[in-house]
Design an enzyme around this catalytic site. Structure first.
Site, PDB file in Angstrom:
ATOM      1  CG  ASP A 162      27.275 138.194  86.140  1.00  0.00           C
ATOM      2  OD1 ASP A 162      26.693 137.120  86.368  1.00  0.00           O
ATOM      3  OD2 ASP A 162      28.380 138.477  86.622  1.00  0.00           O
ATOM      4  CG  HIS A 165      29.400 134.621  87.332  1.00  0.00           C
ATOM      5  ND1 HIS A 165      29.137 135.855  87.893  1.00  0.00           N
ATOM      6  CD2 HIS A 165      29.840 133.835  88.350  1.00  0.00           C
ATOM      7  CE1 HIS A 165      29.395 135.808  89.190  1.00  0.00           C
ATOM      8  NE2 HIS A 165      29.827 134.599  89.484  1.00  0.00           N
ATOM      9  CB  SER A 206      31.790 135.072  91.746  1.00  0.00           C
ATOM     10  OG  SER A 206      30.489 134.739  92.150  1.00  0.00           O
TER      11      SER A 206
END
Length: 528
Positions: free
Chosen positions: A458, A487, A233
């Site tokens: 995502d 994710h 991320s």
């Protein structure tokens, strides 16, 4: 609203992968940003000092919930790398030693789970709990976690009193009137003012480049000549910035679920892009619920599921469920489904129970725990760091007309997250500290191949971000998980991906070309 791997940040204002230079080697190419050359020199000095000092490893403090054999320690870094002899801060680190033989050991693997504001301190538990996806890698590497600057145990910052931060119910993020928008604008200004009042001395230095520099100092303190890193991320943006600043220091670098590194995206446009992607993944979940209506009885078409959601929001707005769960709290809980399909069944079960007359699971899941002081402090701190980093990394629009126009238009087609995301980021419009110019993320021939892993659907980090980073890092390889949308891909069971991650970390092996993998298994309702 960026997330962390395995964690959803639910603030409703949020979220969740050698011919070595010496430890005091060149810090890489100085960037054409204010203080770039001075900071390059400063990180070199800091790394030299850290290499000499090392890390004094010891048992972790009892209240850190990190049991033996995990060890903890500290690495000292400059607050401002342009002033390496100025004020210092301490970065908390921990590790689980490699489980293999001395001959198998390849150094340390440093991890960041995202955020901004996520702690990586639980990463070594992948070794101590014998996570099967990581057993081979754990033989070769010490698993090293850290709290980034401002986070957790690393000189934590704060913007409001933690107990006030978690109070519920909060305002419905979807405005019904200009008056509602005015109230939210006032709250955003107050939040920005609170950050400056409580943590102003840290705010100009809460940048992604500084966290990347901190990682290079940690690398040196660990005694590693080159970096092995897994960022998920927001951790992918840290990884891209590190590769830009220190291309010759990279040994193995995996980025999973990629933030678009384009200067034009950081961070205002990136958040608008998220709103579109969240709606897509919300729609995916609604289709799954409709397909599994026999298990959940929420609706046998996506349209019926959507109507139930709107009805639930309206009910909670009129009278908060349990007195504490309003639309904002509902969104904080329900957004975990678009984030991670591992949450699909959890959210569906709580919703289904509510529709069957049992409010308790929904209240327990969505309401804040006011008695959890440590958790509330962590939640407030995480949100403060999220805001501080995104506001410091880039210059944000200051015109409310622009924010209003952009989000009003987006909300028409993508209503699930748009206004919630806008209010969360709006403090950056009145930020009371320096806002920098983002780095031009790019690395050329002098970098080892890096591995990029991304699902096409995502929500938190749209697929285009992985494609953009792939273009910018020469020799990188992209593994695409097609028709999947969770994710944080490297933590899921998908041999097509897991085997390649192992091959890369253990042997430095990458495929000759980019690879497309079939999706991991879709969640199934629990059988009773």
């Amino acid at each position: 609203m960026f997330g962390t791997a395995g964690t959803v940040v639910t603030g409703v204002l949020i979220a969740g992968a050698l011919a070595a230079p010496s430890a005091n080697a060149s810090a890489g190419t100085a960037q054409s940003v204010p203080g770039g050359a001075a900071e390059a020199k400063g990180v070199k000095i800091a790394a030299e000092r850290a290499a000499k000092a090392g890390v004094k490893w010891q048992d972790c403090p009892a209240d850190w919930a990190l049991e033996k054999p995990i060890q903890c320690g500290w690495v000292t870094v400059p607050l401002d790398y342009a002033k390496p002899d100025g004020r210092k801060i301490k970065i908390a680190v921990d590790r689980a030693r490699a489980t293999g033989t001395k001959a198998q050991r390849q150094g340390s693997l440093i991890y960041n789970p995202g955020g901004p504001g996520g702690s990586g301190m639980r990463f070594p538990k992948r070794v101590t709990t014998k996570n099967p996806l990581w057993t081979k890698t754990a033989e070769a590497y010490d698993f090293v976690g850290f709290d980034p600057r401002g986070v957790g145990h690393s000189t934590p910052i704060s913007c409001v009193d933690p107990q006030d931060f978690v109070k519920a119910p909060k305002l419905d993020p979807v405005p019904d009137s200009e008056a509602d928008k005015s109230v939210q604008r006032k709250l955003a200004r107050q939040y920005a003012d609170g950050c400056k009042k409580r943590s102003g001395w840290m705010l100009p230095h809460m940048t992604t480049p500084n966290t990347a520099r901190d990682i290079d100092v940690i690398r040196a303190a660990l005694g590693d000549k080159k970096l092995n890193y897994l960022g998920v991320s927001y951790g992918t943006y840290i990884g891209g910035v590190y590769a830009t600043l220190f291309p010759t220091h990279v040994r193995r670098l995996i980025v999973d679920s990629v933030v678009n590194p384009s200067k034009e995206k950081i961070w205002y446009q990136a958040n608008l892009d998220q709103d579109v992607a969240f709606e897509m993944r919300w729609n995916d979940w609604k289709k799954w619920l409709a397909k599994n209506d026999a298990a959940y009885h929420i609706g046998d078409t996506p349209a019926k599921v959507q109507k139930q959601w709107e009805k639930l929001r309206a009910t909670a707005k009129k009278k908060p469920i349990g007195g504490v769960v309003g639309p904002a709290e509902l969104l904080g809980f329900f957004q975990s489904a678009p984030y991670y399909d591992s949450a699909w069944t959890t959210v569906a079960e709580a919703w289904s129970a509510y529709l069957a007359g049992d409010e308790k699971p929904l209240i327990e899941a969505a309401a804040p725990d006011m008695t959890d002081l440590a958790g509330n402090i962590a939640s407030e701190n995480s949100n403060a760091v999220y805001t501080a980093v995104e506001c410091a990394d880039a210059k944000w629009p200051t015109s409310w007309k622009k924010w209003d126009r952009d989000n009003t238009e987006l909300h028409k087609k993508y209503p699930f997250l748009t206004w919630s995301n806008a209010w969360m980021n709006l403090p950056c419009a009145t930020w009371g500290a320096k806002q920098h110019t983002p780095l031009e993320v790019k690395a050329g021939k002098n970098i080892k191949p890096i591995l990029i892993v991304q699902a096409t659907r995502d929500a938190a980090t749209p697929y285009e971000g992985a494609v953009e980073l792939h273009k910018r890092i020469k020799g990188s390889r992209l593994i695409t998980e097609k028709n999947a949308g969770s994710h944080g891909v490297t933590g899921l069971v998908n041999p097509c991906i897991n085997d390649r991650v192992d091959a890369y970390l253990l042997k430095g092996k990458v495929d000759a070309k980019d690879v497309t993998c079939a999706p991991h298994a879709t969640p199934k309702p629990a059988t009773k």
